[in-house]
Design a protein around this motif. Structure first.
Motif, short mmCIF file in Angstrom:
data_model
loop_
_atom_site.label_atom_id
_atom_site.label_comp_id
_atom_site.label_asym_id
_atom_site.label_seq_id
_atom_site.Cartn_x
_atom_site.Cartn_y
_atom_site.Cartn_z
N GLU A 1 -2.75 4.44 -9.59
CA GLU A 1 -4.14 4.86 -9.74
C GLU A 1 -4.89 4.62 -8.43
OE1 GLU A 1 -5.73 6.21 -12.39
OE2 GLU A 1 -3.79 6.33 -13.41
N CYS A 2 -5.88 5.47 -8.19
CA CYS A 2 -6.62 5.36 -6.92
C CYS A 2 -7.29 3.99 -6.77
CB CYS A 2 -7.63 6.50 -6.77
SG CYS A 2 -8.93 6.53 -8.00
N ALA A 3 -7.71 3.38 -7.87
CA ALA A 3 -8.35 2.05 -7.79
C ALA A 3 -7.39 1.02 -7.23
CB ALA A 3 -8.86 1.62 -9.16
N VAL A 4 -6.12 1.10 -7.61
CA VAL A 4 -5.10 0.17 -7.10
C VAL A 4 -4.90 0.40 -5.61
CG1 VAL A 4 -2.65 -0.45 -7.23
CG2 VAL A 4 -3.95 -0.01 -9.33
N LEU B 1 0.84 -1.20 0.00
CA LEU B 1 0.00 0.00 0.00
C LEU B 1 0.88 1.25 0.00
CD1 LEU B 1 -2.75 1.43 0.25
CD2 LEU B 1 -2.63 1.02 2.72
N GLU B 2 1.90 1.25 0.82
CA GLU B 2 2.82 2.38 0.88
C GLU B 2 3.51 2.59 -0.47
OE1 GLU B 2 6.53 4.01 3.64
OE2 GLU B 2 5.93 1.91 3.78
N ARG B 3 3.97 1.50 -1.07
CA ARG B 3 4.63 1.60 -2.38
C ARG B 3 3.68 2.15 -3.44
NH1 ARG B 3 6.70 -3.27 -0.91
NH2 ARG B 3 5.24 -4.42 -2.23
N ALA B 4 2.44 1.69 -3.40
CA ALA B 4 1.45 2.16 -4.38
C ALA B 4 1.26 3.67 -4.27
CB ALA B 4 0.13 1.42 -4.19
N LEU B 5 1.21 4.16 -3.05
CA LEU B 5 1.06 5.61 -2.85
C LEU B 5 2.31 6.36 -3.29
CD1 LEU B 5 -0.81 5.66 0.55
CD2 LEU B 5 -1.68 6.51 -1.64
N GLU B 6 3.48 5.83 -2.91
CA GLU B 6 4.73 6.48 -3.28
C GLU B 6 4.92 6.54 -4.80
OE1 GLU B 6 7.53 5.48 0.61
OE2 GLU B 6 7.63 4.14 -1.13
N GLN C 1 -7.95 -0.84 -3.70
CA GLN C 1 -7.98 -2.31 -3.65
C GLN C 1 -6.99 -2.83 -2.61
OE1 GLN C 1 -6.88 -4.23 -7.33
NE2 GLN C 1 -7.86 -6.14 -6.73
N GLN C 2 -5.81 -2.24 -2.56
CA GLN C 2 -4.80 -2.66 -1.58
C GLN C 2 -5.27 -2.33 -0.17
OE1 GLN C 2 -2.12 -4.49 -2.48
NE2 GLN C 2 -1.89 -4.80 -0.29
N LEU C 3 -5.88 -1.17 0.00
CA LEU C 3 -6.40 -0.78 1.31
C LEU C 3 -7.50 -1.73 1.76
CD1 LEU C 3 -6.27 1.26 3.59
CD2 LEU C 3 -7.87 2.69 2.32
N ALA C 4 -8.37 -2.13 0.85
CA ALA C 4 -9.42 -3.10 1.19
C ALA C 4 -8.82 -4.44 1.60
CB ALA C 4 -10.37 -3.28 0.00
N ALA C 5 -7.74 -4.84 0.95
CA ALA C 5 -7.07 -6.09 1.30
C ALA C 5 -6.49 -6.02 2.70
CB ALA C 5 -5.98 -6.41 0.28
N VAL C 6 -5.88 -4.88 3.03
CA VAL C 6 -5.31 -4.70 4.38
C VAL C 6 -6.43 -4.74 5.42
CG1 VAL C 6 -4.16 -3.04 5.91
CG2 VAL C 6 -3.30 -3.41 3.59
N ARG C 7 -7.50 -4.04 5.14
CA ARG C 7 -8.62 -4.02 6.09
C ARG C 7 -9.19 -5.42 6.30
NH1 ARG C 7 -14.32 -0.69 5.80
NH2 ARG C 7 -14.99 -1.31 7.85
N GLY C 8 -9.36 -6.16 5.21
CA GLY C 8 -9.87 -7.53 5.33
C GLY C 8 -8.94 -8.42 6.14
N ALA C 9 -7.64 -8.26 5.93
CA ALA C 9 -6.67 -9.07 6.67
C ALA C 9 -6.69 -8.72 8.15
CB ALA C 9 -5.28 -8.86 6.09
N VAL C 10 -6.77 -7.44 8.48
CA VAL C 10 -6.83 -7.03 9.88
C VAL C 10 -8.14 -7.51 10.52
CG1 VAL C 10 -6.99 -5.02 11.42
CG2 VAL C 10 -5.27 -5.09 9.61
N ASN C 11 -9.24 -7.41 9.78
CA ASN C 11 -10.51 -7.90 10.31
C ASN C 11 -10.46 -9.40 10.59
OD1 ASN C 11 -11.71 -5.39 10.26
ND2 ASN C 11 -12.78 -5.72 8.33
#
Length: 91
Positions: free
Chosen positions: A34-37, A25-30, A40-50
């Motif tokens: 695209e915001c969709a990428v 996620l950090e690399r994608a921002l750096e 999507q990565q943020l949703a994956a992190v949230r799902g993993a934490v949940n």
């Protein structure tokens, strides 16, 4: 033995996957992805934490609230802890 100790290896594996996802996620921002990428990565992190939260919470409830040897007072304290954690988690 605590459920976090007896189940330590898979829990640490989950944490390491989450770490990898947050780094991606950090690399994608750096990299200005695209915001969709990024979303999507943020949703994956949230799902993993949940998923990790659910696994730990379930283990806690089963081990502490479901313990036959637990007193009513111990169960009440554990229940209050679970409620407190859930309240902070859903904020």
């Amino acid at each position: 033995m605590s459920h976090t100790v007896s189940n330590q290896k898979p829990l640490l594996a989950r944490i390491r996957r989450i770490k990898g996802q947050t780094q991606a996620l950090e690399r994608a921002l750096e990299e200005g992805q695209e915001c969709a990428v990024v979303l999507q990565q943020l949703a994956a992190v949230r799902g993993a934490v949940n998923g990790l939260m659910l696994e730990l919470l379930e283990g806690h409830v089963r081990e502490h609230l479901g313990a036959e040897a637990a007193t009513a007072e111990q169960r009440e304290q554990d229940l209050e802890l679970v409620v407190k954690v859930l309240r902070s988690y859903v904020k």
